[in-house]
Design a protein around this motif. Structure first.
Motif, mmCIF file in Angstrom:
data_model
loop_
_atom_site.group_PDB
_atom_site.id
_atom_site.type_symbol
_atom_site.label_atom_id
_atom_site.label_comp_id
_atom_site.label_asym_id
_atom_site.label_seq_id
_atom_site.Cartn_x
_atom_site.Cartn_y
_atom_site.Cartn_z
ATOM 1 N N ARG A 87 -7.974 -5.212 2.171
ATOM 2 C CA ARG A 87 -7.755 -4.572 0.878
ATOM 3 C C ARG A 87 -8.416 -5.371 -0.245
ATOM 4 N NH1 ARG A 87 -4.129 -4.985 -3.345
ATOM 5 N NH2 ARG A 87 -3.519 -2.997 -4.261
ATOM 6 N N ASP A 178 -4.051 -4.119 5.956
ATOM 7 C CA ASP A 178 -3.136 -4.898 5.130
ATOM 8 C C ASP A 178 -2.688 -4.144 3.886
ATOM 9 O OD1 ASP A 178 -5.561 -4.935 3.840
ATOM 10 O OD2 ASP A 178 -5.481 -7.056 3.318
ATOM 11 N N ALA A 179 -2.768 -2.814 3.925
ATOM 12 C CA ALA A 179 -2.312 -1.987 2.815
ATOM 13 C C ALA A 179 -1.473 -0.838 3.377
ATOM 14 C CB ALA A 179 -3.493 -1.430 2.032
ATOM 15 N N ALA A 184 -1.433 0.523 -1.633
ATOM 16 C CA ALA A 184 -0.740 -0.631 -2.211
ATOM 17 C C ALA A 184 -0.707 -1.784 -1.216
ATOM 18 C CB ALA A 184 0.691 -0.246 -2.600
ATOM 19 N N ARG A 185 -0.541 -2.987 -1.725
ATOM 20 C CA ARG A 185 -0.481 -4.181 -0.885
ATOM 21 C C ARG A 185 0.754 -4.123 0.009
ATOM 22 N NH1 ARG A 185 0.770 -8.298 -4.381
ATOM 23 N NH2 ARG A 185 -1.194 -7.905 -5.405
ATOM 24 N N ARG A 186 0.563 -4.478 1.267
ATOM 25 C CA ARG A 186 1.681 -4.517 2.222
ATOM 26 C C ARG A 186 2.514 -5.764 1.943
ATOM 27 N NH1 ARG A 186 2.024 -1.677 6.906
ATOM 28 N NH2 ARG A 186 -0.198 -1.213 6.884
ATOM 29 N N ARG A 187 3.791 -5.602 1.762
ATOM 30 C CA ARG A 187 4.703 -6.728 1.460
ATOM 31 C C ARG A 187 5.220 -7.336 2.750
ATOM 32 N NH1 ARG A 187 3.554 -7.385 -3.715
ATOM 33 N NH2 ARG A 187 3.892 -5.515 -4.927
ATOM 34 N N GLY A 188 5.531 -8.617 2.708
ATOM 35 C CA GLY A 188 6.182 -9.291 3.808
ATOM 36 C C GLY A 188 5.312 -9.575 4.999
ATOM 37 N N ARG A 189 4.012 -9.789 4.764
ATOM 38 C CA ARG A 189 3.118 -10.079 5.883
ATOM 39 C C ARG A 189 2.614 -11.465 5.791
ATOM 40 N NH1 ARG A 189 -1.023 -5.692 8.300
ATOM 41 N NH2 ARG A 189 -0.470 -6.289 10.345
#
Length: 189
Positions: A87, A178-179, A184-189
């Motif tokens: 992303r 990774d989105a 949107a940005r993937r959280r918790g990775r």
């Protein structure tokens, strides 16, 4: 790329890439425009800007939806060896390719404030809001179909996921990349 894989970028991320810079540059230009009395005055400029914001956001959000729909309906599954672009890389590439257009739009929005204060900045912000709404629409479609939409980076060129060079989309599962759906940005990775 090993074994014939293609480099793929997320469609929703490409669409969403322009939303943040357009939004903030538009608000900054509107703030600067508010300091300039202009020919028509701040009140008329503000009302005109609010109307233009809504119109611009709606137009940008709705334009080319049929084309996005057609490419999404005919999308093929991504190959095993396709390379999924991060992303952050997609955002950086789009913003570098459009840096001068963003600067020119900002200067034009500030320049129009001498005639119609605030309005030019709100048009720019409206374009950013429209791109964000379009990314949300794409995200809803991705969640409904349970498939993320990708386009080859060489076809998308300088950030046009439905440009003339695009010959089709590819799909992956919702966990790829990774989105999240919508870019949107993937959280918790």
């Amino acid at each position: 790329m090993g074994r014939g894989g293609q480099s793929l970028a997320r469609v929703a991320v490409i669409v969403r890439a322009g939303a943040v810079p357009l939004w903030w540059l538009g608000l900054l230009a509107a703030g600067i425009g508010f300091l300039i009395p202009g020919l028509t005055g701040r009140r008329i400029g503000g009302y005109a800007g609010a109307a233009l914001f809504l119109v611009c956001a709606a137009v940008v959000a709705l334009v080319r939806r049929r084309r996005y729909r057609a490419w999404a309906d005919g999308a093929s599954r991504a190959a095993k060896y396709d390379y999924l672009q991060d992303r952050a890389v997609t955002l950086r590439n789009w913003r570098r390719a459009h840096l001068w257009w963003l600067l020119a739009g900002f200067l034009a929005a500030v320049g129009t404030s001498f005639a119609l204060p605030v309005a030019g900045g709100l048009v720019l912000a409206g374009a950013g809001a429209g791109l964000w709404l379009k990314a949300l629409w794409l995200g809803a479609r991705e969640r409904r179909d349970e498939a993320l939409l990708w386009v080859r980076t060489d076809w998308a060129g300088s950030g046009r996921p439905v440009g003339k060079q695009v010959k089709g989309y590819r799909t992956t599962g919702l966990a790829a990349g990774d989105a999240v759906a919508g870019g949107a940005r993937r959280r918790g990775r």
